[in-house]
Design a protein around this motif. Structure first.
Motif, PDB file in Angstrom:
ATOM      1  N   HIS A 123       0.857  -1.095  -0.031  1.00 24.29           N
ATOM      2  CA  HIS A 123       0.098   0.159   0.082  1.00 24.29           C
ATOM      3  C   HIS A 123       0.987   1.031   0.011  1.00 24.29           C
ATOM      4  O   HIS A 123       1.797   1.167   0.711  1.00 24.29           O
ATOM      5  N   PRO A 124       0.568   2.484  -0.688  1.00 26.35           N
ATOM      6  CA  PRO A 124       1.513   3.591  -0.465  1.00 26.35           C
ATOM      7  C   PRO A 124       1.812   4.163   0.626  1.00 26.35           C
ATOM      8  O   PRO A 124       2.874   4.659   0.896  1.00 26.35           O
ATOM      9  N   SER A 125       0.664   4.018   1.597  1.00 29.58           N
ATOM     10  CA  SER A 125       1.072   4.941   2.771  1.00 29.58           C
ATOM     11  C   SER A 125       2.348   4.088   3.692  1.00 29.58           C
ATOM     12  O   SER A 125       3.162   4.837   4.198  1.00 29.58           O
ATOM     13  N   PRO A 126       2.347   2.763   4.095  1.00 30.76           N
ATOM     14  CA  PRO A 126       3.633   2.453   4.493  1.00 30.76           C
ATOM     15  C   PRO A 126       5.009   2.237   4.003  1.00 30.76           C
ATOM     16  O   PRO A 126       5.802   1.664   4.166  1.00 30.76           O
ATOM     17  N   LEU A 163       7.675 -10.007  -3.172  1.00 31.42           N
ATOM     18  CA  LEU A 163       7.453 -10.008  -1.915  1.00 31.42           C
ATOM     19  C   LEU A 163       6.436  -8.950  -1.559  1.00 31.42           C
ATOM     20  O   LEU A 163       5.757  -8.490  -2.517  1.00 31.42           O
ATOM     21  N   ALA A 164       5.787  -8.995  -0.248  1.00 25.59           N
ATOM     22  CA  ALA A 164       4.910  -7.852   0.160  1.00 25.59           C
ATOM     23  C   ALA A 164       5.220  -7.181   1.369  1.00 25.59           C
ATOM     24  O   ALA A 164       5.795  -7.905   2.363  1.00 25.59           O
ATOM     25  N   LEU A 165       4.918  -5.844   1.310  1.00 23.01           N
ATOM     26  CA  LEU A 165       4.988  -5.252   2.948  1.00 23.01           C
ATOM     27  C   LEU A 165       3.417  -5.449   3.236  1.00 23.01           C
ATOM     28  O   LEU A 165       2.344  -4.992   2.867  1.00 23.01           O
ATOM     29  N   THR A 166       3.495  -6.066   4.380  1.00 21.46           N
ATOM     30  CA  THR A 166       2.141  -6.778   4.846  1.00 21.46           C
ATOM     31  C   THR A 166       2.138  -6.655   6.386  1.00 21.46           C
ATOM     32  O   THR A 166       2.994  -6.927   6.832  1.00 21.46           O
ATOM     33  N   THR A 167       0.701  -7.153   6.908  1.00 20.79           N
ATOM     34  CA  THR A 167       0.653  -7.336   8.219  1.00 20.79           C
ATOM     35  C   THR A 167       0.666  -8.549   8.658  1.00 20.79           C
ATOM     36  O   THR A 167       0.658  -9.685   7.793  1.00 20.79           O
ATOM     37  N   MET A 168       0.870  -9.126   9.773  1.00 19.61           N
ATOM     38  CA  MET A 168       0.840 -10.394  10.330  1.00 19.61           C
ATOM     39  C   MET A 168      -0.355 -11.324  10.066  1.00 19.61           C
ATOM     40  O   MET A 168      -0.494 -12.142   9.515  1.00 19.61           O
ATOM     41  N   PRO A 169      -1.540 -10.548  10.293  1.00 19.84           N
ATOM     42  CA  PRO A 169      -2.843 -11.092   9.994  1.00 19.84           C
ATOM     43  C   PRO A 169      -2.925 -11.628   8.618  1.00 19.84           C
ATOM     44  O   PRO A 169      -3.407 -12.654   8.229  1.00 19.84           O
ATOM     45  N   ALA A 170      -2.535 -10.622   7.577  1.00 15.72           N
ATOM     46  CA  ALA A 170      -2.765 -10.894   6.294  1.00 15.72           C
ATOM     47  C   ALA A 170      -1.765 -11.902   5.772  1.00 15.72           C
ATOM     48  O   ALA A 170      -1.869 -12.825   5.080  1.00 15.72           O
ATOM     49  N   ALA A 171      -0.532 -12.026   6.479  1.00 18.86           N
ATOM     50  CA  ALA A 171       0.506 -12.941   6.232  1.00 18.86           C
ATOM     51  C   ALA A 171       0.075 -14.279   6.435  1.00 18.86           C
ATOM     52  O   ALA A 171       0.114 -15.309   5.594  1.00 18.86           O
ATOM     53  N   ARG A 172      -0.597 -14.287   7.617  1.00 19.55           N
ATOM     54  CA  ARG A 172      -1.225 -15.938   7.970  1.00 19.55           C
ATOM     55  C   ARG A 172      -2.125 -16.154   7.106  1.00 19.55           C
ATOM     56  O   ARG A 172      -2.471 -17.384   6.740  1.00 19.55           O
ATOM     57  N   LEU A 173      -3.030 -15.244   6.753  1.00 13.05           N
ATOM     58  CA  LEU A 173      -4.093 -15.449   5.832  1.00 13.05           C
ATOM     59  C   LEU A 173      -3.729 -16.041   4.483  1.00 13.05           C
ATOM     60  O   LEU A 173      -4.540 -16.870   4.040  1.00 13.05           O
ATOM     61  N   HIS A 174      -2.771 -15.541   4.170  1.00  8.98           N
ATOM     62  CA  HIS A 174      -2.313 -16.059   2.721  1.00  8.98           C
ATOM     63  C   HIS A 174      -1.089 -17.026   2.754  1.00  8.98           C
ATOM     64  O   HIS A 174      -0.516 -17.197   1.725  1.00  8.98           O
ATOM     65  N   ASP A 175      -0.793 -17.440   3.841  1.00 10.35           N
ATOM     66  CA  ASP A 175       0.316 -18.435   4.260  1.00 10.35           C
ATOM     67  C   ASP A 175       1.491 -17.855   3.669  1.00 10.35           C
ATOM     68  O   ASP A 175       2.327 -18.736   3.013  1.00 10.35           O
ATOM     69  N   LEU A 176       2.035 -16.693   3.951  1.00 10.37           N
ATOM     70  CA  LEU A 176       3.321 -16.041   3.677  1.00 10.37           C
ATOM     71  C   LEU A 176       4.209 -16.000   4.944  1.00 10.37           C
ATOM     72  O   LEU A 176       3.711 -16.241   5.957  1.00 10.37           O
ATOM     73  N   GLU A 177       5.541 -16.219   4.685  1.00 13.40           N
ATOM     74  CA  GLU A 177       6.485 -15.848   5.758  1.00 13.40           C
ATOM     75  C   GLU A 177       7.353 -14.932   5.439  1.00 13.40           C
ATOM     76  O   GLU A 177       7.721 -14.370   4.433  1.00 13.40           O
ATOM     77  N   PHE A 178       7.597 -14.364   6.768  1.00 12.00           N
ATOM     78  CA  PHE A 178       8.332 -13.177   6.777  1.00 12.00           C
ATOM     79  C   PHE A 178       9.683 -13.429   6.454  1.00 12.00           C
ATOM     80  O   PHE A 178      10.327 -14.271   7.172  1.00 12.00           O
TER      81      PHE A 178
END
Length: 208
Positions: A123-126, A163-178
């Protein structure tokens, strides 16, 4: 003050929300903030409040004007928030401070090595915190903007970004790892309600 504390600056006598609109899809910081606001206003044992998610804050605003939701919650970091403050049919009902869920740089689980110059959905803001979080080997990167941090996470699943700059809830929802460290963002959130007769509102005196 602990990072999880919610500091209320809501206007005394603000109406309890019947339905709250905000930015989706599921997993956004806005969704978390809206749920916190609803619980604060109704109490943990109060009536349930419907949280409705929209593709953009503007669509949430249209739902507010159409009386499909009673309130909307908008992050003050959003560059287009001015339109809600200026709209005579919309009224500021209150503000509060809340830390976002943890943000980080995430990749699809088991996707293999990250390209030397990765494409990062955000997202542009963060976006400014990408440089703070991205591991040193990837100092050069390309950013593609999306309407929310959750949509950015979905772009990794779809294969349109590495890659994505994202939140922990979204990462869990889409099965991503930081692949980076994580951090919250201390944020001010504005709550807006509809105004039935904006032209009849009495002016509020300003004292310096």
């Amino acid at each position: 003050m602990k990072p999880s504390d919610l500091i209320s600056l809501l206007r005394p006598g603000s109406d309890h929300p019947a339905a709250v609109g905000t930015l989706g899809p599921p997993g956004t910081s806005s969704e978390v903030a809206s749920k916190r606001y609803a619980i604060q206003m109704t109490g943990p044992d109060g009536p349930p409040v419907d949280i409705r998610l929209f593709d953009t804050y503007e669509e949430a605003g249209e739902a507010l004007r159409a009386r499909e939701v009673s309130h909307i919650v908008v992050a003050n970091a959003y560059k287009g928030i001015y339109q809600f403050y200026m709209d005579p049919t919309v009224e500021l009902a209150g503000v509060f401070v809340m830390d976002t869920p943890l943000y980080g740089i995430a990749m699809r689980r088991g996707a293999g090595p990250v390209p030397d110059v990765p494409i990062i959905a955000s997202h542009p803001s963060p976006e400014p915190i990408i440089a703070q979080l991205l591991p040193d080997p990837h100092a050069t990167y390309k950013v593609i903007h999306h309407d929310s941090t959750s949509a950015a996470a979905r772009a990794v699943v779809d294969g349109t970004s590495d890659l994505a700059l994202t939140t922990m809830p979204a990462a869990r929802l889409h099965d991503l790892e930081f692949i980076s460290k994580t951090r919250p963002i201390r944020m001010v959130w504005s709550v807006f309600s509809g105004t039935a007769h904006a032209h009849e509102k009495e002016p509020v005196p300003c004292y310096s």
